[in-house]
Design a protein around this motif. Structure first.
Motif, PDB file in Angstrom:
ATOM      1  N   GLY A  63       3.020  -7.828  10.051  1.00  0.00           N
ATOM      2  CA  GLY A  63       3.925  -8.199   8.876  1.00  0.00           C
ATOM      3  C   GLY A  63       4.120  -7.344   7.853  1.00  0.00           C
ATOM      4  N   LEU A  64       3.703  -5.936   8.164  1.00  0.00           N
ATOM      5  CA  LEU A  64       4.185  -4.902   7.147  1.00  0.00           C
ATOM      6  C   LEU A  64       5.164  -3.888   7.731  1.00  0.00           C
ATOM      7  N   LEU A  65       6.195  -3.487   6.794  1.00  0.00           N
ATOM      8  CA  LEU A  65       7.115  -2.614   7.188  1.00  0.00           C
ATOM      9  C   LEU A  65       6.401  -1.049   6.925  1.00  0.00           C
ATOM     10  N   TRP A  66       6.426  -0.037   7.838  1.00  0.00           N
ATOM     11  CA  TRP A  66       5.770   1.120   7.404  1.00  0.00           C
ATOM     12  C   TRP A  66       7.052   1.993   7.279  1.00  0.00           C
ATOM     13  N   LEU A  67       7.217   3.179   5.953  1.00  0.00           N
ATOM     14  CA  LEU A  67       7.983   3.803   5.754  1.00  0.00           C
ATOM     15  C   LEU A  67       7.355   5.176   5.454  1.00  0.00           C
ATOM     16  N   PHE A  68       7.778   6.385   6.201  1.00  0.00           N
ATOM     17  CA  PHE A  68       7.214   7.645   5.671  1.00  0.00           C
ATOM     18  C   PHE A  68       8.399   8.206   5.277  1.00  0.00           C
ATOM     19  N   ASP A 121       0.959  -1.170  -0.080  1.00  0.00           N
ATOM     20  CA  ASP A 121      -0.084  -0.224   0.019  1.00  0.00           C
ATOM     21  C   ASP A 121       0.989   1.084  -0.170  1.00  0.00           C
ATOM     22  N   ILE A 122       0.547   2.313  -0.924  1.00  0.00           N
ATOM     23  CA  ILE A 122       1.286   3.531  -0.936  1.00  0.00           C
ATOM     24  C   ILE A 122       0.306   4.669  -0.756  1.00  0.00           C
ATOM     25  N   GLU A 123       0.292   5.458   0.293  1.00  0.00           N
ATOM     26  CA  GLU A 123      -0.524   6.564   0.409  1.00  0.00           C
ATOM     27  C   GLU A 123       0.159   7.944   0.150  1.00  0.00           C
ATOM     28  N   SER A 124      -0.346   8.537  -0.822  1.00  0.00           N
ATOM     29  CA  SER A 124       0.277   9.920  -1.192  1.00  0.00           C
ATOM     30  C   SER A 124      -0.200  11.022   0.042  1.00  0.00           C
ATOM     31  N   LEU A 125       0.794  11.816   0.282  1.00  0.00           N
ATOM     32  CA  LEU A 125       0.681  12.573   1.388  1.00  0.00           C
ATOM     33  C   LEU A 125       0.806  14.074   0.728  1.00  0.00           C
ATOM     34  N   MET A 170       4.537   4.666   3.174  1.00  0.00           N
ATOM     35  CA  MET A 170       4.656   3.319   2.239  1.00  0.00           C
ATOM     36  C   MET A 170       4.517   1.820   3.171  1.00  0.00           C
ATOM     37  N   LYS A 171       3.584   0.927   2.835  1.00  0.00           N
ATOM     38  CA  LYS A 171       3.548  -0.256   3.587  1.00  0.00           C
ATOM     39  C   LYS A 171       4.398  -1.417   2.745  1.00  0.00           C
ATOM     40  N   LEU A 172       4.963  -2.277   3.191  1.00  0.00           N
ATOM     41  CA  LEU A 172       5.818  -3.050   2.480  1.00  0.00           C
ATOM     42  C   LEU A 172       5.623  -4.363   3.192  1.00  0.00           C
ATOM     43  N   ARG A 173       5.584  -5.552   2.238  1.00  0.00           N
ATOM     44  CA  ARG A 173       5.912  -6.891   2.903  1.00  0.00           C
ATOM     45  C   ARG A 173       7.099  -7.769   2.312  1.00  0.00           C
TER      46      ARG A 173
END
Lengths: 256, 301
Positions: free
Chosen positions: A64-69, A11-15, A22-25
């Motif tokens: 189970g997801l890595l979040w990156l801002f 998932d990637i949310e535009s801000l 960004m959420k990554l598996r």
């Protein structure tokens, strides 16, 4: 143990301001163990002009997801922020040493973040809450628009806000908020360098222990190239492997 | 298939892939990513007589297809190496080579003496080409007399193999190479970084604290390949090629231009496991082309 692994963007949310959450598996299915305050080093795909990896703080590890801002600061990070779900990234992780846990569960702690620097404080705050600490957050941004992830922060503790234009919370920088002068045992701070230096100076004046997370320009991320050094009381130390978190007592900021 | 290469009397590497000084720490930094015993060798961080703090931050700037660095030989000094680092790395199962630097021929001689008793050190690489220190360093590598003087100082004080690392920041690298060879170098490595500079236009300031720094990465590769080709034709000793090698194909370019072995530097920052991948890619090439020994394609151009 460090590893180089492929991650899929789930998932990637535009801000606002071109930034993204960004959420990554992990494609391997196995998320490495990561400590709050550590970071990852990302290879930017298909972007001439982004030759080196981009170091990014770990914002959260959840379900189970890595979040990156990610702040769109230049060619490389702009490309990362424009990527789509389903695309994959080559990531080296986890790198560096994270924040130090407070000694006592009763410690009065304040996590102070500015701009994209709030990212590692979310993961740290959640970890503190899980372990029975009582974190408070002081988050600063240029405008109300630039403040992100507030709902997530509120789940972990009390949240205090400042904005440069006063559109949300107290007008001014984090130093303008009364909470920063309340009785506190330790500050944990991440944000623009002038802000961290201001917080470090106040911590010194108030005799409060203070950890900051630095983001010097780096290449290897492994303590090998010696490019990202910070001048400390023990000499030049790599931010990537000695830090990125430093106790401000180790730094020479108050001398300049 | 034989990937073994001989660099000097008594120094045979299991394959031609060596990690370049200053890009691989002392080896353990990369142990999570690389089986160090699969490397031909490791050249550890530049070591000087006294500890050095190096240059102020910022020391790095990203440039098109490469980077500038101005680290300036930060290292804990030769005694710390001998008494502490050596104990940690002595059991790494590959050829561990120590890169040395100094401000005078006497510095180089003394560092060589202090390293000479270490039986697990395979060779010394003499850095006469660092563009990031004020005195010494590159100054020795830009004249035939300077190159010969430093090479001789090390040769007379060290019994093992001596590799001299050449600067590309010269008009005629062949004459410097010959001077080092005549002064007793067992092998030559080239090239070190190219002196470069980049400006932060918005801030109207240089990107490096030292204004100028050393350029590395694929942007320098064609120049480095050309220099290796010129030098390999002119000297008898083995040449170790480096400059922007990112994969096996790039490594083979240097070998075909005349290099006996190659070094991987900046690429370690992009992919920490690249060095062993390059070994695999060279092997795969040899399989595909029926090359039984690298000597069949070395200097084929």
């Amino acid at each position: 143990m460090k590893e180089k692994s492929l991650f899929e963007i789930i998932d990637i949310e535009s801000l606002p301001l071109g930034n993204a959450l960004m959420k990554l598996r992990p494609c391997s299915g196995k998320m490495p163990d990561m400590e709050p305050g550590q970071f990852v080093n990302i290879l930017v795909p298909d972007t001439p002009g982004a030759f080196l990896r981009r170091p990014i703080s770990i914002c959260n590890v959840c379900d189970g997801l890595l979040w990156l801002f990610i702040k769109a600061a230049g060619t490389g990070t702009r490309h990362l922020c424009s990527m789509k779900a389903g695309e994959k990234l080559d990531i080296v992780l986890p790198l560096g040493n994270g924040f130090t846990m407070p000694e006592s569960k009763d410690a009065r702690i304040l996590l102070i973040g500015g701009g994209v620097g709030i990212a590692p404080l979310l993961y740290f705050g959640i970890r503190l809450r899980e372990q029975g600490y009582n974190p408070r957050f002081l988050l600063g941004g240029a405008t109300a628009d630039s403040l992100q992830l507030l709902d997530e922060f509120k789940k972990a503790g009390e949240v205090y806000i400042t904005t440069d234009d006063g559109s949300c919370g107290v007008r001014g920088t984090v130093l303008a908020h009364d909470i920063i002068r309340s009785q506190t045992d330790r500050f944990y701070c991440c944000g623009p360098t002038p802000m961290m230096k201001g917080v470090a100076a106040l911590a010194r004046e108030m005799n409060v222990d203070c950890e900051v997370s630095l983001e010097n320009r780096m290449a290897c991320g492994l303590g090998a190239c010696l490019c990202c050094v910070e001048d400390t009381i023990e000499g030049h130390r790599c931010v990537c492997s000695w830090g990125p978190v430093f106790n401000t007592k180790e730094l020479k900021w108050h001398e300049s | 298939m034989n990937l073994k290469v001989k660099i000097a009397p008594g120094l045979e590497l299991r394959n031609p892939v060596i990690t370049a000084s200053g890009t691989f720490g002392y080896g353990p930094e990369y142990a999570d990513f690389v089986d160090l015993s699969r490397l031909g060798g490791i050249i550890v961080k530049g070591t000087t007589l006294e500890p050095r703090q190096g240059n102020p931050y910022p020391r790095i700037a990203e440039t098109p297809s490469g980077m500038l660095n101005a680290v300036g030989l930060q290292n804990p000094g030769v005694d710390a190496f001998v008494n502490m680092t050596y104990r940690i790395i002595r059991d790494i199962d590959t050829a561990v080579i120590v890169n040395i630097s100094g401000s005078s021929p006497e510095d180089y001689a003394e560092v060589s003496r202090r390293l000479s008793g270490l039986d697990r050190i395979a060779a010394i690489e003499v850095n006469i080409s660092c563009p990031n220190v004020k005195s010494g360093g590159m100054a020795f590598g830009t004249s035939t007399d300077g190159a010969a003087m430093v090479t001789k100082a090390v040769r007379e004080n060290y019994d093992g193999p001596v590799i001299v690392k050449l600067s590309p920041n010269v008009t005629d690298i062949v004459s410097i190479a010959k001077a080092a060879e005549d002064a007793g170098a067992d092998a030559l490595s080239l090239t070190n970084t190219f002196l470069g500079m980049a400006v932060d236009v918005e801030r109207m300031k240089p990107l490096l604290s030292t204004v100028t720094g050393g350029l590395s990465g694929p942007c320098i590769r064609p120049i480095a390949v050309r220099m290796v080709w010129q030098v390999a034709k002119a000297v008898q000793v083995p040449v170790i090629g480096l400059g922007g090698i990112m994969n096996g194909r790039d490594a083979l370019e240097f070998i075909m231009a005349g290099a006996t072995a190659i070094q991987v530097g900046t690429a370690n920052f992009i992919d920490p496991a690249v060095s062993v991948r390059i070994v695999d890619e060279i092997r795969e090439f040899c399989d595909r082309h029926g090359v039984a020994d690298l000597s069949e394609i070395r200097g084929i151009i």
